[in-house]
Write a protein that holds these residues in place. Structure first.
Motif, PDB file in Angstrom:
ATOM      1  N   GLY A 309       0.836  -1.198   0.000  1.00 45.76           N
ATOM      2  CA  GLY A 309       0.000   0.000   0.000  1.00 45.76           C
ATOM      3  C   GLY A 309       0.869   1.245   0.000  1.00 45.76           C
ATOM      4  O   GLY A 309       2.043   1.191   0.374  1.00 45.76           O
ATOM      5  N   PRO A 310       0.300   2.406  -0.429  1.00 49.29           N
ATOM      6  CA  PRO A 310       1.090   3.657  -0.425  1.00 49.29           C
ATOM      7  C   PRO A 310       1.164   4.257   0.978  1.00 49.29           C
ATOM      8  O   PRO A 310       0.212   4.166   1.758  1.00 49.29           O
ATOM      9  CB  PRO A 310       0.304   4.557  -1.379  1.00 49.29           C
ATOM     10  CG  PRO A 310      -1.098   4.039  -1.343  1.00 49.29           C
ATOM     11  CD  PRO A 310      -1.033   2.582  -0.999  1.00 49.29           C
ATOM     12  N   GLU A 311       2.323   4.855   1.278  1.00 47.59           N
ATOM     13  CA  GLU A 311       2.447   5.575   2.539  1.00 47.59           C
ATOM     14  C   GLU A 311       1.590   6.826   2.509  1.00 47.59           C
ATOM     15  O   GLU A 311       1.413   7.454   1.455  1.00 47.59           O
ATOM     16  CB  GLU A 311       3.909   5.967   2.778  1.00 47.59           C
ATOM     17  CG  GLU A 311       4.796   4.807   3.175  1.00 47.59           C
ATOM     18  CD  GLU A 311       6.213   5.263   3.494  1.00 47.59           C
ATOM     19  OE1 GLU A 311       6.691   6.167   2.773  1.00 47.59           O
ATOM     20  OE2 GLU A 311       6.819   4.729   4.430  1.00 47.59           O
ATOM     21  N   GLU A 312       1.045   7.205   3.671  1.00 41.78           N
ATOM     22  CA  GLU A 312       0.132   8.350   3.698  1.00 41.78           C
ATOM     23  C   GLU A 312       0.831   9.647   3.308  1.00 41.78           C
ATOM     24  O   GLU A 312       0.293  10.468   2.580  1.00 41.78           O
ATOM     25  CB  GLU A 312      -0.470   8.496   5.105  1.00 41.78           C
ATOM     26  CG  GLU A 312      -1.569   7.480   5.384  1.00 41.78           C
ATOM     27  CD  GLU A 312      -2.286   7.788   6.686  1.00 41.78           C
ATOM     28  OE1 GLU A 312      -2.194   8.930   7.173  1.00 41.78           O
ATOM     29  OE2 GLU A 312      -2.938   6.871   7.211  1.00 41.78           O
ATOM     30  N   ASP A 313       2.051   9.827   3.798  1.00 48.19           N
ATOM     31  CA  ASP A 313       2.729  11.114   3.567  1.00 48.19           C
ATOM     32  C   ASP A 313       3.299  11.210   2.160  1.00 48.19           C
ATOM     33  O   ASP A 313       3.014  12.160   1.428  1.00 48.19           O
ATOM     34  CB  ASP A 313       3.860  11.301   4.595  1.00 48.19           C
ATOM     35  CG  ASP A 313       3.323  11.305   6.018  1.00 48.19           C
ATOM     36  OD1 ASP A 313       2.135  11.654   6.188  1.00 48.19           O
ATOM     37  OD2 ASP A 313       4.080  10.949   6.942  1.00 48.19           O
ATOM     38  N   SER A 314       4.101  10.221   1.783  1.00 52.55           N
ATOM     39  CA  SER A 314       4.829  10.333   0.519  1.00 52.55           C
ATOM     40  C   SER A 314       4.089   9.731  -0.663  1.00 52.55           C
ATOM     41  O   SER A 314       4.373  10.061  -1.814  1.00 52.55           O
ATOM     42  CB  SER A 314       6.185   9.634   0.658  1.00 52.55           C
ATOM     43  OG  SER A 314       5.985   8.243   0.894  1.00 52.55           O
TER      44      SER A 314
END
Length: 817
Positions: A309-314
């Motif tokens: 999954g994608p990181e929230e920040d980057s």
């Protein structure tokens, strides 16, 4: 509506070894293919709730037809080696075959479907190098288009609708390492893009819808996963004035005036072997909108699953969770699925086992969960234990499995589970017989018989899972010298006992340089004692639930075929494959000393089945030579060994059966025995016009006591219920070559010409029947149901083993017969 005579209590099976054979629906149910059937499995109840039988070849692909409103699915698509697709629809609570799509000239290996306003659009992949598109309107299916790939193969397909339109888009991943996109235009699909980047066969493709855009995940044998983004381009996008922005190359195509672009979103590297399966977490309704979580699950032949999954920040895609199996003689995972809420993830392995992990919110960890299991090849034989509390099965998948009810403390429902795999062999196992409660003899495609005995660790876990007194179990067997467990040495076939002393951890001696010796680094014992309160995982079943082999029995010249033991568990009879009379002998063994007692010669071809009479004085054998033989035990002294002599037999002149006799069994009172044959006949034998037990009279022959029952197909298995019906008639179960199981009542009569002595009282319906040959039938020795503490005497239980890899347990209401 009157309750059925038979209802299915338990089905034991596993998934076929193909990548696309499992699908998890939004209704919480898992559909998967096992042999020629599609089964519906409820992971919450840990039980198979329905079996769908219509395919005539192995089921290779299963897919739920997802609904756009995220409600539970009512339709299911399956494809098989019979070259057909079947659309199933839920009607009145059960799934029925709605339409059959025939047209492929090779096995179907992948399917997908998308629900449109008036019909279902289907895509199917076959080894005939084509992808076919189908429309299904109500119960009518029509082939819309065939896309040919010449000499190439497509491995997987996925259907979706283009953003902002109802135009279907099809993604195909093939053996050319490319992903090809097709878009429907004027009823026909036309190729618009070819996505390159993978360096080996593309094994899986799957679409997801996110914020009006499409995400396509593709996985490959190059160990990588690529995620692509498809979006609609606006009429005029402002040119970027700065040189610092790096943009991915866009692949652009046009559909009916609208322009769409596709870019590579990310490449995910983390697996160390071929990636066989990928699966997006299904979307769900949040408020009034459909929300698609950005979670991608992948499964690999490196025996791991990764949740990405994608990181929230980057926004960078990273590995969030990694789970898997360690050790064992397995090859890795074929595919994966995720529950609708994302709290459970499932992988299916090369040998069919399902591996389930659930997220423990209290600990924040992923833990293995209990799941259904079963043989991955034909089940050849099964046996109840003398107390009727558990079943042991053997099969052509070279394993022996131990099934028992799991009595959960917090749940009223009792389910059957595999809690031990006593034998994992190098040969197909053909037969077994119980010798006491926790000891059995098995025969495989080798000339040796092997005797196994339960270790202490297993007895302790069995007591815990089945809620039985451990003192009672340990007191019922010789447990003074029981080993803790067993392990199989490298390149060995014999399970070696592991004792408590072998488990004590000692610091390995080190040499001067501080290194331990090679022999200390690589121990022969891989067994770890388990303390179970629930059925073990597949990982533990493979390594930590073996039983030690206590004896090998040599004497036969060919592969083992059948086994039997008497009621007092003192004598074991064995027979092997034979094409000559000299090899078609029955060997008798002492179960105390395991020495050979006697060799019985009568038949000229393979002895197919044997059965000791309930009182143990007679041994019945049936053969491929179309005859049976009856051996009587002499009255021995207290210290002398048992001795058997020929009491009665049929010859080719007196035999009623005209084909191979497959099965035989005794009535509980020893007055009669029955035989069943390939000639479709079932016959009951005994002392005609007499109430004496068979063998009590030396002046009377053994003759047919029933009319000839024609069951309509080759009768491959047969068993007589040890309990009489309410009208004092005998209850017989007959298993057929076509997979059906029939129930008949038989009552002795003087006039046999009318055939009125037989009455049919039940049969399995299509969903209950096996799809291939019924190899073995066994009634539970005790009345009632094994999983029912109250022991309701209205019921008896019947266990069946089939060539379709399934073990089934049926509840039969004997009080209503």
């Amino acid at each position: 509506m009157e309750a059925p005579v038979m209802d299915t209590c338990h089905v034991s099976c596993c998934a076929n070894p193909t990548p696309n054979v499992v699908s998890w629906g939004r209704g919480g149910l898992i559909a998967f293919g096992t042999c020629n059937s599609v089964v519906i499995y409820n992971p919450q109840e840990i039980k198979i709730v329905e079996v769908l039988n219509k395919h005539t070849g192995r089921v290779n692909a299963v897919q739920w037809v997802y609904k756009h409103d995220c409600s539970p699915e009512t339709q299911l698509v399956s494809g098989g080696s019979d070259n057909n697709l079947i659309v199933w629809e839920k009607q009145d609570g059960n799934f029925n075959a709605l339409a059959v799509c025939s047209g492929h000239s090779g096995p179907v290996c992948a399917v997908d479907a998308v629900s449109l306003s008036s019909h279902i659009l289907l895509a199917s992949v076959s080894s005939d190098s084509t992808v076919k598109l189908w429309t299904c309107i109500y119960d009518k299916a029509e082939c819309l288009q065939t896309i040919s790939f010449g000499s190439g193969f497509v491995m997987d397909v996925s259907l979706a609708l283009l953003p902002g339109s109802r135009v279907p888009v099809l993604a195909c991943g093939g053996d050319d390492s490319k992903v090809q996109l097709y878009v429907q235009n004027s009823e026909q699909f036309q190729m618009v893009l070819t996505l390159t980047g993978h360096e080996d066969w593309v094994r899986g493709v799957e679409w997801a819808v996110k914020d009006g855009e499409l995400l396509l995940a593709s996985c490959s044998q190059d160990c990588l996963i690529r995620v692509w983004r498809l979006f609609a381009k606006t009429a005029a996008e402002p040119e970027q004035q700065t040189d610092t922005v790096i943009k991915m190359k866009e692949n652009v195509f046009e559909v009916s005036g609208d322009v769409f672009a596709m870019t590579l979103e990310t490449v995910l590297a983390g697996h160390e072997n071929w990636v066989y399966g990928i699966h997006w977490q299904p979307p769900h309704i949040k408020g009034d909108i459909v929300e698609q979580p950005l979670k991608l699950l992948s499964a690999s032949m490196d025996k791991t699953m990764i949740l990405w999954g994608p990181e929230e920040d980057s926004g960078v895609w990273v590995e969030q969770v990694r789970v898997g199996e360690v050790g064992g003689n397995t090859l890795g995972f074929n595919g994966c699925q995720m529950s609708p809420d994302g709290s459970m993830i499932l992988a299916h392995a090369f040998h069919g086992a399902l591996h389930l992990w659930h997220h423990d919110n209290s600990q924040g960890e992923w833990r293995p969960a209990v799941v259904v299991s079963g043989h991955f090849n034909a089940v050849q034989d099964l046996s109840w234990d003398p107390e009727g509390e558990f079943i042991i099965t053997v099969g052509s998948d070279q394993t022996t499995r131990f099934l028992t009810p799991w009595k959960r403390k917090e749940c009223s429902q009792v389910t059957w589970h595999e809690i031990s795999r006593p034998q994992i062999h190098g040969y197909d196992v053909q037969c077994l017989t119980m010798v006491g409660r926790f000891q059995f003899v098995s025969g495989a495609d080798e000339k040796v018989l092997r005797v196994f005995r339960a270790p202490r660790n297993f007895v302790e876990n069995f007591a815990s899972i089945s809620c039985t007194s451990l003192e009672k179990l340990l007191g019922s067997s010789e447990t003074v010298d029981l080993p803790e467990g067993a392990s199989t040495p490298a390149l060995g076939l014999s399970n070696k006992a592991v004792f408590q002393g072998d488990l004590t951890s000692k610091c390995p001696p080190k040499d001067a340089d501080g290194f331990s010796s090679v022999s200390d680094q690589y121990k022969e014992s891989y067994f770890k004692p388990l303390k179970l309160t629930e059925p073990p995982t597949e990982d533990d079943l493979l390594q930590n639930t073996l039983w030690p082999e206590v004896q090998k029995l040599y004497g036969h010249g060919f592969e083992m075929f059948c086994l039997a033991s008497d009621s007092s568990r003192t004598v074991v009879a064995s027979a092997c494959k034979a094409s000559k009379a000299e090899h078609a002998v029955i060997l008798l063994w002492s179960s105390t000393s395991w020495k050979p007692l006697q060799s019985l010669s009568c038949h000229s071809l393979t002895v197919t089945q044997m059965a000791f009479s309930p009182i143990g004085r007679l041994l019945l054998a049936v053969s491929r030579d179309r005859t049976w033989s009856l051996w009587k035990r002499e009255n021995p002294g207290p210290d002398s060994e048992p001795s058997f002599s020929l009491y009665a037999n049929t010859s080719k002149d007196t035999a009623v059966h005209t084909r191979i006799i497959w099965s035989c069994d005794w009535s509980s009172d020893s007055k009669y025995f029955a035989t069943s044959s390939r000639d479709k006949k079932v016959i009951v034998w005994g002392h005609r016009d007499s109430e004496d037990c068979v063998g009590d009279r030396d002046d009377a022959g053994v003759n047919p006591c029933s009319s000839v029952l024609d069951v309509g197909d080759s009768a491959t298995a047969m068993s007589i219920c040890p309990h009489l019906c309410s009208d004092q008639s005998y209850l017989l179960a007959v298993g057929l070559e076509n997979g059906k199981i029939l129930l008949y009542k038989w009552r002795p009569m003087e006039d046999l010409a009318s055939g009125a002595d037989w009455s049919k009282c039940g049969e399995t319906d299509r969903s209950q029947s096996h799809t291939l040959v019924v190899n073995r039938l066994r009634w539970r020795p005790r009345r009632g149901r094994a999983e029912d503490w109250s022991q309701d005497h209205d019921w008896v239980q019947l266990a069946s083993a089939g060539a379709d890899h399934a073990v089934k347990i049926f509840n039969v209401r004997i009080s209503s017969l």
